[in-house]
Design an enzyme around this catalytic site. Structure first.
Site, PDB file in Angstrom:
ATOM      1  N   GLY A   1      -9.309   4.847  -5.944  1.00 29.78           N
ATOM      2  CA  GLY A   1      -7.998   4.203  -6.078  1.00 29.78           C
ATOM      3  C   GLY A   1      -6.942   4.791  -5.150  1.00 29.78           C
ATOM      4  CB  VAL A   2      -3.359   5.641  -5.815  1.00 32.57           C
ATOM      5  CG1 VAL A   2      -2.236   6.339  -5.093  1.00 32.57           C
ATOM      6  CG2 VAL A   2      -2.895   4.288  -6.301  1.00 32.57           C
ATOM      7  CG  ASP A   3      -6.732  11.154  -6.097  1.00 33.10           C
ATOM      8  OD1 ASP A   3      -6.047  11.781  -5.276  1.00 33.10           O
ATOM      9  OD2 ASP A   3      -7.457  11.707  -6.952  1.00 33.10           O
TER      10      ASP A   3
ATOM     11  CG  ASN B   1      -9.193  13.700 -10.791  1.00 27.90           C
ATOM     12  OD1 ASN B   1      -9.338  14.922 -10.672  1.00 27.90           O
ATOM     13  ND2 ASN B   1      -9.686  12.846  -9.910  1.00 27.90           N
TER      14      ASN B   1
ATOM     15  CG  ASP C   1      -1.843   1.106   1.365  1.00 23.86           C
ATOM     16  OD1 ASP C   1      -1.645   2.142   0.683  1.00 23.86           O
ATOM     17  OD2 ASP C   1      -2.807   0.973   2.130  1.00 23.86           O
ATOM     18  CB  ILE C   2       1.409   3.984  -2.435  1.00 23.99           C
ATOM     19  CG1 ILE C   2       2.632   4.854  -2.759  1.00 23.99           C
ATOM     20  CG2 ILE C   2       0.118   4.792  -2.448  1.00 23.99           C
ATOM     21  CD1 ILE C   2       2.807   5.133  -4.210  1.00 23.99           C
TER      22      ILE C   2
HETATM   23  N1  AR6 Z   1      -1.382   1.588  -2.901  1.00 22.64           N
HETATM   24  C1  AR6 Z   1      -0.776   1.188  -4.058  1.00 22.64           C
HETATM   25  N2  AR6 Z   1      -1.447   0.952  -5.191  1.00 22.64           N
HETATM   26  C2  AR6 Z   1      -2.786   1.120  -5.173  1.00 22.64           C
HETATM   27  C3  AR6 Z   1      -3.484   1.546  -4.010  1.00 22.64           C
HETATM   28  C4  AR6 Z   1      -2.720   1.786  -2.843  1.00 22.64           C
HETATM   29  N3  AR6 Z   1      -3.285   2.193  -1.701  1.00 22.64           N
HETATM   30  N4  AR6 Z   1      -4.815   1.651  -4.334  1.00 22.64           N
HETATM   31  C5  AR6 Z   1      -4.943   1.285  -5.630  1.00 22.64           C
HETATM   32  N5  AR6 Z   1      -3.722   0.955  -6.141  1.00 22.64           N
HETATM   33  P1  AR6 Z   1      -5.777   4.032  -9.773  1.00 22.64           P
HETATM   34  P2  AR6 Z   1      -5.322   5.473 -12.303  1.00 22.64           P
HETATM   35  C6  AR6 Z   1      -3.343   0.515  -7.503  1.00 22.64           C
HETATM   36  O1  AR6 Z   1      -7.155   3.681 -10.218  1.00 22.64           O
HETATM   37  O2  AR6 Z   1      -5.557   4.267 -13.121  1.00 22.64           O
HETATM   38  C7  AR6 Z   1      -8.755   8.117  -9.255  1.00 22.64           C
HETATM   39  O3  AR6 Z   1     -10.145   8.238  -9.110  1.00 22.64           O
HETATM   40  C8  AR6 Z   1      -4.449   0.064  -8.427  1.00 22.64           C
HETATM   41  O4  AR6 Z   1      -4.796  -1.282  -8.141  1.00 22.64           O
HETATM   42  O5  AR6 Z   1      -5.591   4.506  -8.387  1.00 22.64           O
HETATM   43  O6  AR6 Z   1      -4.169   6.376 -12.659  1.00 22.64           O
HETATM   44  C9  AR6 Z   1      -8.099   9.431  -9.641  1.00 22.64           C
HETATM   45  O7  AR6 Z   1      -8.732  10.538  -9.019  1.00 22.64           O
HETATM   46  C10 AR6 Z   1      -3.766   0.219  -9.781  1.00 22.64           C
HETATM   47  O8  AR6 Z   1      -2.902  -0.884 -10.022  1.00 22.64           O
HETATM   48  O9  AR6 Z   1      -5.129   5.178 -10.723  1.00 22.64           O
HETATM   49  C11 AR6 Z   1      -8.268   9.446 -11.121  1.00 22.64           C
HETATM   50  O10 AR6 Z   1      -9.532   9.935 -11.503  1.00 22.64           O
HETATM   51  C12 AR6 Z   1      -2.896   1.462  -9.613  1.00 22.64           C
HETATM   52  O11 AR6 Z   1      -2.794   1.641  -8.193  1.00 22.64           O
HETATM   53  C13 AR6 Z   1      -8.129   8.004 -11.517  1.00 22.64           C
HETATM   54  O12 AR6 Z   1      -8.495   7.253 -10.354  1.00 22.64           O
HETATM   55  C14 AR6 Z   1      -3.480   2.732 -10.202  1.00 22.64           C
HETATM   56  O13 AR6 Z   1      -4.892   2.735 -10.035  1.00 22.64           O
HETATM   57  C15 AR6 Z   1      -6.705   7.630 -11.847  1.00 22.64           C
HETATM   58  O14 AR6 Z   1      -6.669   6.326 -12.344  1.00 22.64           O
END
Ligand code: AR6
Length: 187
Positions: free
Chosen positions: A33-35, A25, A11-12
């Site tokens: 997600g991460v955000d 975004n 987890d980041i």
């Molecule tokens: N730690 C590490 N990796 C993670 C975590 C975490 N806590 N949570 C998810 N991931 P994403 P994107 C992984 O969707 O595709 C948001 O709504 C996840 O499984 O977070 O760039 C923003 O506001 C995936 O492998 O980012 C934007 O609107 C990776 O992180 C949009 O999502 C990226 O997934 C950005 O989408």
């Protein structure tokens, strides 16, 4: 050099690094997600700074491929570097792959300007934004390796470690294979 690239499954928001990169975004006002995880764990200070950025320099939002830093609030890191990855679209692969590479370059440049020696990236654009993991991994790792080698930017010299933090064993394994390919090429 790729030897300064590390991979962990996890987890980041838990990483003890100078800067964690957020897959944000353009609005900079949060999301899933991460955000979502970064804003939840980091607390309201991060959003406050994002709002100030929107009220000043980034009134129209942060363009895709760019990066900007805020405090990391309550996270163990010192800074969050917010970057906006491209949404995947097969018909515009080349342009968007270049934007994804730009996310990594710009994030490292911003982190290095702050004085960060250790930086953690998620798999930018490989979640909600729909990039196939193999491509996201090759672009992310390849771009970081070039920065560390000094080819693309001057950010590389300051960086002791660039850590990719992958969510789940499948994503970890994709990155592990891609890093193996990169090492095999002698980069
Ligand atoms: N730690 C590490 N990796 C993670 C975590 C975490 N806590 N949570 C998810 N991931 P994403 P994107 C992984 O969707 O595709 C948001 O709504 C996840 O499984 O977070 O760039 C923003 O506001 C995936 O492998 O980012 C934007 O609107 C990776 O992180 C949009 O999502 C990226 O997934 C950005 O989408």
């Amino acid at each position: 050099m790729v030897t300064r690239i590390t991979l962990v499954e996890g987890d980041i928001t838990e990483q003890q690094v100078d800067a964690v990169v957020n897959a944000a975004n353009s609005s900079l006002l949060g999301g899933g997600g991460v955000d979502g995880a970064i804003h939840r764990r980091g607390g309201p200070q991060i959003l406050e700074e994002c709002c100030r950025l929107r009220a000043s320099h980034w009134g129209k939002g942060l363009p895709t491929g760019r990066a900007v830093a805020t405090t990391a609030g309550r996270l163990p890191a010192r800074w969050v570097v917010h970057t906006v990855g491209p949404v995947y679209l097969a018909e515009e692969y080349e342009e968007r792959a270049e934007l994804l590479a730009s996310c990594y370059r710009e994030s490292l440049r911003v982190a290095a300007e702050l004085g960060a020696a250790t930086v953690a990236f998620p798999a930018v654009s490989a979640g909600i934004f729909g990039w196939p993991p193999v491509d996201a991994a090759r672009i992310g790792l390849g771009t970081v390796a070039r920065v560390l080698d000094g080819g693309d930017a001057h950010a590389g010299a300051e960086l002791a470690e660039v850590r990719f933090v992958l969510f789940g064993s499948e994503m970890y394994e994709v990155f592990e294979r891609a890093l193996g390919e990169l090492l095999g090429q002698g980069d």
